[in-house]
Each structure stands twice: as C-alpha cells, then as structure tokens.
Design a protein around this motif. Structure first.
Motif, PDB file in Angstrom:
ATOM      1  N   ALA A 113      -3.214 -39.532 -13.264  1.00  0.00           N
ATOM      2  CA  ALA A 113      -4.180 -40.602 -13.001  1.00  0.00           C
ATOM      3  C   ALA A 113      -5.563 -40.034 -12.690  1.00  0.00           C
ATOM      4  O   ALA A 113      -6.585 -40.678 -12.940  1.00  0.00           O
ATOM      5  CB  ALA A 113      -3.691 -41.487 -11.849  1.00  0.00           C
ATOM      6  N   LEU A 114      -5.596 -38.820 -12.157  1.00  0.00           N
ATOM      7  CA  LEU A 114      -6.869 -38.203 -11.798  1.00  0.00           C
ATOM      8  C   LEU A 114      -7.686 -37.814 -13.037  1.00  0.00           C
ATOM      9  O   LEU A 114      -8.875 -37.536 -12.935  1.00  0.00           O
ATOM     10  CB  LEU A 114      -6.609 -36.972 -10.917  1.00  0.00           C
ATOM     11  CG  LEU A 114      -7.789 -36.381 -10.134  1.00  0.00           C
ATOM     12  CD1 LEU A 114      -8.351 -37.390  -9.135  1.00  0.00           C
ATOM     13  CD2 LEU A 114      -7.372 -35.099  -9.412  1.00  0.00           C
ATOM     14  N   GLU A 115      -7.037 -37.823 -14.189  1.00  0.00           N
ATOM     15  CA  GLU A 115      -7.757 -37.511 -15.430  1.00  0.00           C
ATOM     16  C   GLU A 115      -8.932 -38.460 -15.648  1.00  0.00           C
ATOM     17  O   GLU A 115      -9.977 -38.069 -16.155  1.00  0.00           O
ATOM     18  CB  GLU A 115      -6.818 -37.592 -16.643  1.00  0.00           C
ATOM     19  CG  GLU A 115      -5.732 -36.522 -16.670  1.00  0.00           C
ATOM     20  CD  GLU A 115      -6.285 -35.141 -16.960  1.00  0.00           C
ATOM     21  OE1 GLU A 115      -7.187 -35.035 -17.801  1.00  0.00           O
ATOM     22  OE2 GLU A 115      -5.825 -34.169 -16.314  1.00  0.00           O
ATOM     23  N   ASP A 116      -8.731 -39.748 -15.286  1.00  0.00           N
ATOM     24  CA  ASP A 116      -9.871 -40.660 -15.431  1.00  0.00           C
ATOM     25  C   ASP A 116     -10.190 -41.399 -14.132  1.00  0.00           C
ATOM     26  O   ASP A 116     -10.442 -42.598 -14.115  1.00  0.00           O
ATOM     27  CB  ASP A 116      -9.707 -41.620 -16.615  1.00  0.00           C
ATOM     28  CG  ASP A 116      -8.352 -42.296 -16.623  1.00  0.00           C
ATOM     29  OD1 ASP A 116      -7.835 -42.550 -17.700  1.00  0.00           O
ATOM     30  OD2 ASP A 116      -7.813 -42.546 -15.535  1.00  0.00           O
ATOM     31  N   ALA A 117     -10.150 -40.656 -13.042  1.00  0.00           N
ATOM     32  CA  ALA A 117     -10.585 -41.189 -11.755  1.00  0.00           C
ATOM     33  C   ALA A 117     -11.162 -40.031 -10.942  1.00  0.00           C
ATOM     34  O   ALA A 117     -10.914 -38.871 -11.257  1.00  0.00           O
ATOM     35  CB  ALA A 117      -9.413 -41.817 -11.010  1.00  0.00           C
ATOM     36  N   ASP A 118     -11.929 -40.375  -9.916  1.00  0.00           N
ATOM     37  CA  ASP A 118     -12.487 -39.331  -9.050  1.00  0.00           C
ATOM     38  C   ASP A 118     -11.578 -39.070  -7.852  1.00  0.00           C
ATOM     39  O   ASP A 118     -11.639 -38.024  -7.219  1.00  0.00           O
ATOM     40  CB  ASP A 118     -13.875 -39.744  -8.572  1.00  0.00           C
ATOM     41  CG  ASP A 118     -14.832 -39.924  -9.735  1.00  0.00           C
ATOM     42  OD1 ASP A 118     -14.856 -39.048 -10.616  1.00  0.00           O
ATOM     43  OD2 ASP A 118     -15.526 -40.961  -9.781  1.00  0.00           O
ATOM     44  N   MET A 119     -10.770 -40.075  -7.546  1.00  0.00           N
ATOM     45  CA  MET A 119      -9.787 -39.935  -6.465  1.00  0.00           C
ATOM     46  C   MET A 119      -8.643 -40.893  -6.758  1.00  0.00           C
ATOM     47  O   MET A 119      -8.868 -41.975  -7.291  1.00  0.00           O
ATOM     48  CB  MET A 119     -10.436 -40.274  -5.119  1.00  0.00           C
ATOM     49  CG  MET A 119      -9.577 -39.955  -3.911  1.00  0.00           C
ATOM     50  SD  MET A 119      -8.652 -41.351  -3.301  1.00  0.00           S
ATOM     51  CE  MET A 119      -9.706 -41.856  -1.938  1.00  0.00           C
ATOM     52  N   VAL A 120      -7.421 -40.462  -6.432  1.00  0.00           N
ATOM     53  CA  VAL A 120      -6.251 -41.300  -6.696  1.00  0.00           C
ATOM     54  C   VAL A 120      -5.474 -41.487  -5.391  1.00  0.00           C
ATOM     55  O   VAL A 120      -5.269 -40.535  -4.637  1.00  0.00           O
ATOM     56  CB  VAL A 120      -5.337 -40.649  -7.761  1.00  0.00           C
ATOM     57  CG1 VAL A 120      -4.039 -41.428  -7.909  1.00  0.00           C
ATOM     58  CG2 VAL A 120      -6.062 -40.540  -9.098  1.00  0.00           C
ATOM     59  N   ILE A 121      -5.076 -42.725  -5.138  1.00  0.00           N
ATOM     60  CA  ILE A 121      -4.263 -43.023  -3.954  1.00  0.00           C
ATOM     61  C   ILE A 121      -2.846 -43.386  -4.406  1.00  0.00           C
ATOM     62  O   ILE A 121      -2.673 -44.259  -5.252  1.00  0.00           O
ATOM     63  CB  ILE A 121      -4.851 -44.221  -3.164  1.00  0.00           C
ATOM     64  CG1 ILE A 121      -6.279 -43.916  -2.723  1.00  0.00           C
ATOM     65  CG2 ILE A 121      -3.965 -44.565  -1.965  1.00  0.00           C
ATOM     66  CD1 ILE A 121      -6.950 -45.072  -1.967  1.00  0.00           C
ATOM     67  N   GLY A 122      -1.868 -42.708  -3.846  1.00  0.00           N
ATOM     68  CA  GLY A 122      -0.482 -43.127  -4.009  1.00  0.00           C
ATOM     69  C   GLY A 122      -0.309 -44.339  -3.118  1.00  0.00           C
ATOM     70  O   GLY A 122      -0.346 -44.229  -1.905  1.00  0.00           O
ATOM     71  N   SER A 123      -0.132 -45.512  -3.738  1.00  0.00           N
ATOM     72  CA  SER A 123      -0.322 -46.761  -3.004  1.00  0.00           C
ATOM     73  C   SER A 123       0.966 -47.539  -2.780  1.00  0.00           C
ATOM     74  O   SER A 123       1.766 -47.724  -3.690  1.00  0.00           O
ATOM     75  CB  SER A 123      -1.320 -47.634  -3.776  1.00  0.00           C
ATOM     76  OG  SER A 123      -1.496 -48.872  -3.134  1.00  0.00           O
ATOM     77  N   ARG A 124       1.107 -48.002  -1.548  1.00  0.00           N
ATOM     78  CA  ARG A 124       2.274 -48.806  -1.194  1.00  0.00           C
ATOM     79  C   ARG A 124       2.061 -50.277  -1.489  1.00  0.00           C
ATOM     80  O   ARG A 124       2.998 -51.055  -1.499  1.00  0.00           O
ATOM     81  CB  ARG A 124       2.551 -48.647   0.311  1.00  0.00           C
ATOM     82  CG  ARG A 124       2.834 -47.212   0.709  1.00  0.00           C
ATOM     83  CD  ARG A 124       2.694 -46.984   2.203  1.00  0.00           C
ATOM     84  NE  ARG A 124       1.307 -47.048   2.639  1.00  0.00           N
ATOM     85  CZ  ARG A 124       0.899 -46.804   3.876  1.00  0.00           C
ATOM     86  NH1 ARG A 124       1.781 -46.510   4.819  1.00  0.00           N
ATOM     87  NH2 ARG A 124      -0.371 -46.875   4.193  1.00  0.00           N
TER      88      ARG A 124
END
Ligand SMILES: Nc1nc2c(ncn2[C@@H]2O[C@H](COP(=O)(O)OP(=O)(O)O)[C@@H](O)[C@H]2O)c(=O)[nH]1
Ligand SMILES: [Mg+2]
Length: 252
Positions: A113-124
């Motif tokens: 997911a970080l390929e096209d984001a600046d930060m990724v959250i593993g989200s609940r």
C-alpha cells in the motif's frame, strides 16, 4: 547500524520477553527482501533488553537493539528508533507492537500500500478491519468511539483509526515532518503523528487489519494514558491546526 537495510521494522518493547523470540522469528521469516528489525527497549525490568541482544547476536546482523535508560513512553522510543533508522539510510519504516496484536504477516500488505501512499495505517476501523473476537461489545464500542468519534471530530481527520500503532512510512514523509517537534508519549503520540502528516498534506492510506488480543504479558497502557490521549486532542488541534503542506521540512 552500518548494516541496516532499506526496510526497517521498529518495535518498542517494555517487558515483552515472552513475545520477543517468536516475533523476531516471524518478522525475519517474511518474504520481504532487505528487511531488518530494530528493537527499542526502555531497560525492561524483565530482561527484554538482554534477550534482544542475544537474539540480535544470532540474527546475522538483521536484528539491532537500541537501549534506553528507562521507561519514557512509546512515543519517545519511536522517535529514537525513527531517527536511528533514517540516519542509517532506511527508505521504508514500519512501526508495530511487540505483542502480536499486530500480525507481522500483514507487513507485506502495508508495504504494498505504501507504493502509492506517503504513510499507511493498519486499520481496525475501515471495512474489513476487526477487533479481537474476545473483546466485549462495550470495549469495542469505547475503542471505536474514542478513535473515530472523539479524536475524529476534534481533529477532523479523514482517517478511521487515529490511535492505531501499526504503520508504514516512507523516508521522505518522516523527514518532512521534523520529528523534533513531536512531543507526546503514549497513545496520543500516534494521534499526533497522524494529524501532523495529514496537515502537511501527506497521502495517508488505511488497510484493514485484524487486531488480536496481546499474546503474552500485560498492557502498559492504563486508563490514565487513555484519558491523557483523549484530552490531548485539544492541544494537538491548537498546535497544528494552521499547519499546511508549505510547512514541510526541507532538506530531507
Ligand atoms: N520502549 C518502550 N516500549 C513501550 C513503552 N510502553 C509500551 N511499550 C511497547 O509498546 C507496545 C504497545 O504497548 P501495549 O502495552 O501493548 O499497549 P496496548 O496494546 O495499547 O495495550 C508494546 O510493544 C510495548 O512493549 C515504553 O515506555 N517504552
Ligand atoms: Mg498491545
């Protein structure tokens, strides 16, 4: 830190000796090339720091340990870990708990997911995300409310999981944030860096995770930490509400 690689998983520990060996095994066994683990221990009374050194010694250089003199909160530990990994040239930095609430096997998905984001959250709290089955309805409701309703409406963030601690960062994002301005320690640390990243205009993406109950040991986050986090949202709003993408740190 000379042999630290491009992708660094940073794990703060305080009394995690029962979880650590399996965590190290699982992380090092992931199908991600060029991945190392940085453990940041606050002189855990249960000897986690010594155990971490032993695991590092037999890891072929893939595990490194930062020892801090005492318990100063996970926010401080993460800032120290981020700076150390950045100084060593890390391009992708992950943060996660040591207790298996965050499944190391989700790391490749976060990195994708970080390929096209600046930060990724593993989200609940996005579709497909879940809290441990054994949590009662009340605990689930409180957690959701604190995250989405309370923090979300005070700070007007666009993300669903503001306090989650399973994340992936690009090097440039962390450099642009000027980490020296980050002050908080407990849960509110996660809110602070999320809010700041959003105010600076970074693209934050959430991927669903299953958040499991910790496997061994005890939580360090008592009610007081949670209340501090809830109230801290107001001071974060005061400090950062006028921040814009023009305020990104340069030179990084
Ligand atoms: N280095 C360091 N790690 C901490 C500190 N407080 C908590 N941690 C670690 O941060 C992670 C999250 O803490 P945890 O107690 O599981 O919080 P909870 O999941 O909200 O109950 C775990 O890996 C802890 O060992 C601290 O003061 N210093
Ligand atoms: Mg935990």
């Amino acid at each position: 830190m000379s042999n630290m690689t491009k992708t660094v998983v940073i794990v703060p520990t305080y009394n995690e000796r029962e979880n650590l060996p399996r965590l190290v095994d699982t992380v090092l066994g992931l199908p991600v090339s060029d991945l190392t683990l940085l453990i940041v221990d606050d002189n855990s009374p249960d000897g986690t720091g010594t155990l971490a050194d032993e695991l590092a010694a037999s890891s072929g250089g893939r595990v490194q340990v930062l020892h801090r003199p005492g318990k100063q909160g996970l926010g401080r530990a993460y800032i120290h870990g981020f700076k150390t990994a950045l100084a060593a040239g890390a391009e992708r930095l992950l943060q996660m708990d040591a207790d298996f609430s965050h499944d190391p096997n989700d790391i490749p998905r976060l990195l994708d997911a970080l390929e096209d984001a600046d930060m990724v959250i593993g989200s609940r709290y996005v579709k497909g995300g879940r809290l441990d089955e054994t949590w009662g309805a009340w605990r689930k409701l409180l957690s959701w409310w604190a995250n989405r309703v309370w923090v979300g409406s005070i700070l007007q963030t666009s993300v669903q999981d503001n306090t989650g601690g399973f994340r992936a960062w690009r090097r440039a994002t962390l450099l642009g944030m000027n980490l020296d301005q980050i002050q908080s320690n407990g849960y509110i640390f996660q809110v602070e860096i999320t809010y700041l990243a959003l105010r600076l205009g970074y693209r934050v993406k959430e991927v669903p995770i299953y958040f499991a109950e910790r496997r061994e040991g005890e939580s360090k986050m008592g009610l007081s930490v949670q209340i501090e986090a809830a109230l801290g949202a107001f001071s974060l709003r005061r400090r950062y509400r006028n921040v814009t993408p023009a305020d990104r740190a340069t030179g990084g």
